[in-house]
Design a protein around this motif. Structure first.
Motif, mmCIF file in Angstrom:
data_model
loop_
_atom_site.group_PDB
_atom_site.id
_atom_site.type_symbol
_atom_site.label_atom_id
_atom_site.label_comp_id
_atom_site.label_asym_id
_atom_site.label_seq_id
_atom_site.Cartn_x
_atom_site.Cartn_y
_atom_site.Cartn_z
ATOM 1 N N ILE A 299 0.830 -1.201 0.000
ATOM 2 C CA ILE A 299 0.000 0.000 0.000
ATOM 3 C C ILE A 299 0.866 1.252 0.000
ATOM 4 N N LEU A 300 1.931 1.247 0.811
ATOM 5 C CA LEU A 300 2.816 2.415 0.864
ATOM 6 C C LEU A 300 3.496 2.652 -0.486
ATOM 7 N N GLU A 301 3.888 1.558 -1.158
ATOM 8 C CA GLU A 301 4.495 1.697 -2.479
ATOM 9 C C GLU A 301 3.511 2.310 -3.474
ATOM 10 N N LEU A 302 2.255 1.870 -3.420
ATOM 11 C CA LEU A 302 1.235 2.411 -4.315
ATOM 12 C C LEU A 302 0.963 3.875 -3.996
ATOM 13 N N CYS A 303 0.943 4.211 -2.719
ATOM 14 C CA CYS A 303 0.747 5.611 -2.323
ATOM 15 C C CYS A 303 1.890 6.475 -2.834
ATOM 16 N N SER A 416 -10.555 -0.015 -4.517
ATOM 17 C CA SER A 416 -10.791 0.333 -3.111
ATOM 18 C C SER A 416 -9.701 1.263 -2.594
ATOM 19 N N LEU A 417 -8.463 0.993 -2.970
ATOM 20 C CA LEU A 417 -7.365 1.847 -2.541
ATOM 21 C C LEU A 417 -7.440 3.214 -3.228
ATOM 22 N N GLN A 418 -7.861 3.218 -4.490
ATOM 23 C CA GLN A 418 -8.060 4.500 -5.188
ATOM 24 C C GLN A 418 -9.043 5.379 -4.421
ATOM 25 N N THR A 419 -10.158 4.769 -4.021
ATOM 26 C CA THR A 419 -11.179 5.510 -3.288
ATOM 27 C C THR A 419 -10.641 6.012 -1.958
ATOM 28 N N ALA A 420 -9.884 5.153 -1.271
ATOM 29 C CA ALA A 420 -9.337 5.530 0.037
ATOM 30 C C ALA A 420 -8.330 6.667 -0.093
ATOM 31 N N ILE A 421 -7.472 6.607 -1.113
ATOM 32 C CA ILE A 421 -6.480 7.665 -1.321
ATOM 33 C C ILE A 421 -7.172 8.973 -1.683
ATOM 34 N N ALA A 422 -8.180 8.892 -2.554
ATOM 35 C CA ALA A 422 -8.908 10.102 -2.946
ATOM 36 C C ALA A 422 -9.590 10.734 -1.729
ATOM 37 N N ALA A 423 -10.234 9.910 -0.905
ATOM 38 C CA ALA A 423 -10.927 10.431 0.275
ATOM 39 C C ALA A 423 -9.943 11.053 1.253
ATOM 40 N N LEU A 537 -6.157 -4.235 5.906
ATOM 41 C CA LEU A 537 -5.224 -3.863 4.841
ATOM 42 C C LEU A 537 -5.576 -4.595 3.551
ATOM 43 N N ALA A 538 -5.947 -5.861 3.676
ATOM 44 C CA ALA A 538 -6.287 -6.648 2.488
ATOM 45 C C ALA A 538 -7.495 -6.056 1.768
ATOM 46 N N GLU A 539 -8.432 -5.491 2.524
ATOM 47 C CA GLU A 539 -9.614 -4.890 1.906
ATOM 48 C C GLU A 539 -9.239 -3.720 1.004
ATOM 49 N N LEU A 540 -8.171 -3.001 1.384
ATOM 50 C CA LEU A 540 -7.718 -1.890 0.543
ATOM 51 C C LEU A 540 -7.118 -2.391 -0.765
ATOM 52 N N LEU A 541 -6.683 -3.649 -0.774
ATOM 53 C CA LEU A 541 -6.047 -4.215 -1.972
ATOM 54 C C LEU A 541 -6.997 -5.110 -2.760
ATOM 55 N N ASP A 542 -8.297 -4.963 -2.501
ATOM 56 C CA ASP A 542 -9.280 -5.674 -3.323
ATOM 57 C C ASP A 542 -9.176 -5.205 -4.760
ATOM 58 N N GLU A 543 -9.074 -6.149 -5.657
ATOM 59 C CA GLU A 543 -8.926 -5.787 -7.060
ATOM 60 C C GLU A 543 -10.293 -5.567 -7.709
ATOM 61 N N ASP A 544 -10.256 -4.942 -8.861
ATOM 62 C CA ASP A 544 -11.457 -4.737 -9.660
ATOM 63 C C ASP A 544 -12.056 -6.109 -9.996
ATOM 64 N N PRO A 545 -13.327 -6.347 -9.663
ATOM 65 C CA PRO A 545 -13.937 -7.662 -9.936
ATOM 66 C C PRO A 545 -13.826 -8.074 -11.396
ATOM 67 N N ALA A 546 -13.959 -7.111 -12.300
ATOM 68 C CA ALA A 546 -13.854 -7.433 -13.734
ATOM 69 C C ALA A 546 -12.448 -7.927 -14.068
ATOM 70 N N LEU A 547 -11.446 -7.284 -13.448
ATOM 71 C CA LEU A 547 -10.063 -7.688 -13.692
ATOM 72 C C LEU A 547 -9.800 -9.075 -13.123
ATOM 73 N N MET A 548 -10.342 -9.327 -11.919
ATOM 74 C CA MET A 548 -10.153 -10.640 -11.309
ATOM 75 C C MET A 548 -10.814 -11.724 -12.154
ATOM 76 N N GLU A 549 -11.997 -11.440 -12.686
ATOM 77 C CA GLU A 549 -12.699 -12.419 -13.529
ATOM 78 C C GLU A 549 -11.896 -12.698 -14.799
ATOM 79 N N ARG A 550 -11.335 -11.618 -15.353
ATOM 80 C CA ARG A 550 -10.542 -11.790 -16.574
ATOM 81 C C ARG A 550 -9.300 -12.634 -16.297
ATOM 82 N N ARG A 551 -8.676 -12.418 -15.117
ATOM 83 C CA ARG A 551 -7.502 -13.194 -14.757
ATOM 84 C C ARG A 551 -7.864 -14.677 -14.630
ATOM 85 N N GLN A 552 -9.030 -14.943 -14.015
ATOM 86 C CA GLN A 552 -9.470 -16.324 -13.861
ATOM 87 C C GLN A 552 -9.729 -16.974 -15.215
#
Length: 575
Positions: A299-303, A416-423, A537-552
């Motif tokens: 998270i710190l690296e992404l920030c 989720s992290l995008q939203t948290a950083i923006a807020a 912390l893991a909740e902040l790193l939830d990926e986009d559901p569409a991206l996760m589906e595509r990965r699967q």
């Protein structure tokens, strides 16, 4: 969570492979170093800072060589692996892959012997690391790099260059932007002279990747404490300081069990009148858990990736920051020109204000109170442009936050992290805006609170046609020309103040909003996430559901391709 926890194990295996292939970072630029690209936690401290005791407290075992002078002469890559309760503790060296050490006194001896194999029996140092893995139910999954202690004086048998050689070696690790610095400083010495903090601030001036550790809290002089540091009022870092109480030399000599030492440390903080309120965030066990949060580091690296882009917008590396200058160069002057001073200083209003200020007795020479009321009324109009400038810059900063999040490729996977950083960013910007408004309004109020008397003393006197000063009469005091002159004088003074505010308002706005945004936009966010546990912390790193589906889907397709390849291979072999 499982993916993030396995990350540490993966990094451990890659680091061992790097060292086996002769890649351990350093100054050799003959090839691209994979080691340099891996995340790490480097333990930095001066000699006798308690560095070894901190490491042994984290592990819960005596295993490091001790003595006077420079004891650690090669980097020690210490990889901790948490095992199930009840399993035997043991250690393995990368250079002795088939030998398990369950006697940790032999681990200490092997570290010393392996150091001597490369450096001889001298006191020289070597940048080639020793890899030690410890498997225990009493540790957390974590990799630490123990580095030689910083020193200012060479000891007997060492060249004078050893001081610089050690610093250069330490720098090769801590200079890397993906290296977390664990800066060890003894609390019973002046922290202003701490070698670890000095070096950390040189390579990490913002403190984003530095964790401060205060050792020897129990050895401070009576009547003193380290609360200013531990509570973040002095030597502030982006992450909270952690206090440690090491074993005493007497305990070390008596071979007091490390598990017992941990219990004593917990009891010290829990019963301490100074540190009791911080006990949940003090001690070696808390430090180990804090450093083991792979999610936190991610998270710190992404920030940092987002914040780098945001600062580039402000500093001109990317477009957008110039709009702030446009507020000061265009919008503010235009707003000042539109202020209704003509109406406020019309003859009718001047007569009204001056007459009301005179009360039942007309002024004799100059309408002192009338002047003051006219000026104060005029200066109140400056509040509008001042506050509007603050709001305009706030809008630009918010827009730059939005753009920076959108341009940060690393953040695209984590909505989720995008939203948290923006807020968090917008919350900080709102705080800066409030402070900026208070400051610019205070500037306007200051101008109204104390008028520049010399300005009016230098005004020309009213003169008759004969050249003598006119005798003031009640009729003259209330003539149209007299009120016109008062309005003109006040207008000149207001114009002077307008020129002053045109320069000071931008200074205040930049100081309170732009500079603060560049320095501490995410400070409060860093503090909040530093106290979160793994699940949060893991909740902040939830990926986009569409991206996760595509990965699967890609994973399933890859599996089908592998099966198809196997079928083709089987047919080929049959032929």
């Amino acid at each position: 969570m499982t993916t993030m926890e396995s990350l540490i194990g993966l990094v451990n295996r890659i680091q061992r492979a790097c060292t086996a292939l002769g890649d351990y970072g350093g100054d050799d630029n003959s090839f691209s170093s994979l080691w340099d690209a891996l995340p790490s936690v480097a333990v930095v401290g001066g000699q006798s800072s308690g560095k070894s005791s901190v490491l042994e407290s984290v592990v819960g075992r005596d295993f490091l060589p001790r003595g006077s002078g420079i004891v650690t002469r090669r980097p020690l890559v210490l990889q901790l692996h948490k095992t199930n309760d009840g399993q035997e503790e043991y250690a393995e060296f990368a250079h002795l892959p088939r030998r398990r050490f369950s006697d940790f006194s032999l681990v200490r001896k092997e570290i010393q012997d392996e150091t001597d194999r490369l450096t001889g029996k001298t006191k020289q140092i070597s940048p080639v690391p020793i890899h030690l893995s410890i498997y225990s139910p009493n540790v957390v999954n974590l990799t630490l790099i123990d580095l030689p202690g910083l020193t200012k004086v060479a000891v007997e048998g060492q060249p004078e260059s050893i001081v610089q050689e050690i610093e250069n070696m330490v720098r090769t690790y801590v200079d890397k932007p993906n290296c977390i610095i664990l800066a060890i400083s003894p609390a019973n010495q002046d922290i202003a002279t701490s070698d670890a903090i000095k070096l950390a601030r040189e390579v990490d001036p913002s403190g984003d990747r530095t964790f401060g550790v205060l050792t020897k809290l129990d050895l401070m002089d009576k009547g003193t404490n380290a609360l200013d540091v531990l509570e973040g009022r002095a030597y502030r870092l982006q992450h909270p300081w952690v206090g440690i109480v090491n074993r005493s030399q007497a305990d070390i000599n008596k071979n007091v069990d490390m598990i017992v030492a941990r219990r004593k440390e917990r009891e010290y903080f829990a019963t301490s009148p100074e540190y009791g309120h911080l006990s949940s965030k003090m001690g070696s066990e808390y430090l180990a858990k804090l450093l083991s949060k792979a999610q936190l580091y991610t998270i710190l690296e992404l920030c940092r990736a987002f914040f780098k882009i945001f600062k580039e917008h402000l500093d001109g590396g990317r477009p957008g920051g110039d709009r702030i200058y446009g507020v000061f160069d265009n919008q503010l002057p235009a707003a000042l020109r539109k202020l209704p001073f003509d109406r406020h200083l019309s003859i009718q209003n001047v007569r009204k204000v001056v007459s009301e200020a005179d009360g039942y007795q007309p002024h004799l020479i100059a309408p002192e109170q009338g002047y003051r009321r006219l000026i104060e009324g005029a200066l109140n109009y400056f509040r509008g442009p001042a506050e509007a400038s603050v709001d305009a810059v706030h809008f630009v900063l918010k827009e730059l936050v939005r753009k920076s999040i959108g341009e940060c490729q690393e953040l695209k996977r984590f909505p989720s992290l995008q939203t948290a950083i923006a807020a968090a960013s917008n919350q900080a910007l709102e705080k800066f805006r409030e402070e900026s408004k208070k400051t610019v309004v205070r500037l306007v109020d200051m101008e109204a609170a104390y008028l520049t008397a010399d300005f009016f003393r230098k005004l020309p006197q009213e003169v008759e046609k004969g050249g003598k000063a006119a005798a003031t009469t009640t009729v003259d005091n209330y003539s149209e020309g007299h009120f016109r002159r008062i309005g003109s004088n006040v207008s000149s003074y207001v114009n002077m103040v307008s020129d002053t505010l045109r320069n000071t308002i931008p200074k205040a706005v930049v100081h309170c909003q732009v500079k603060e945004a560049k320095q501490s936009l995410l400070n409060h966010f860093y503090t909040r996430i530093g106290g979160k546990e793994g699940k949060a912390l893991a909740e902040l790193l939830d990926e986009d559901p569409a991206l996760m589906e595509r990965r699967q889907q890609c994973a399933k397709r890859l599996e089908l391709y592998k099966k198809a390849r196997d079928e083709i291979d089987s047919v080929s072999w049959a032929r």
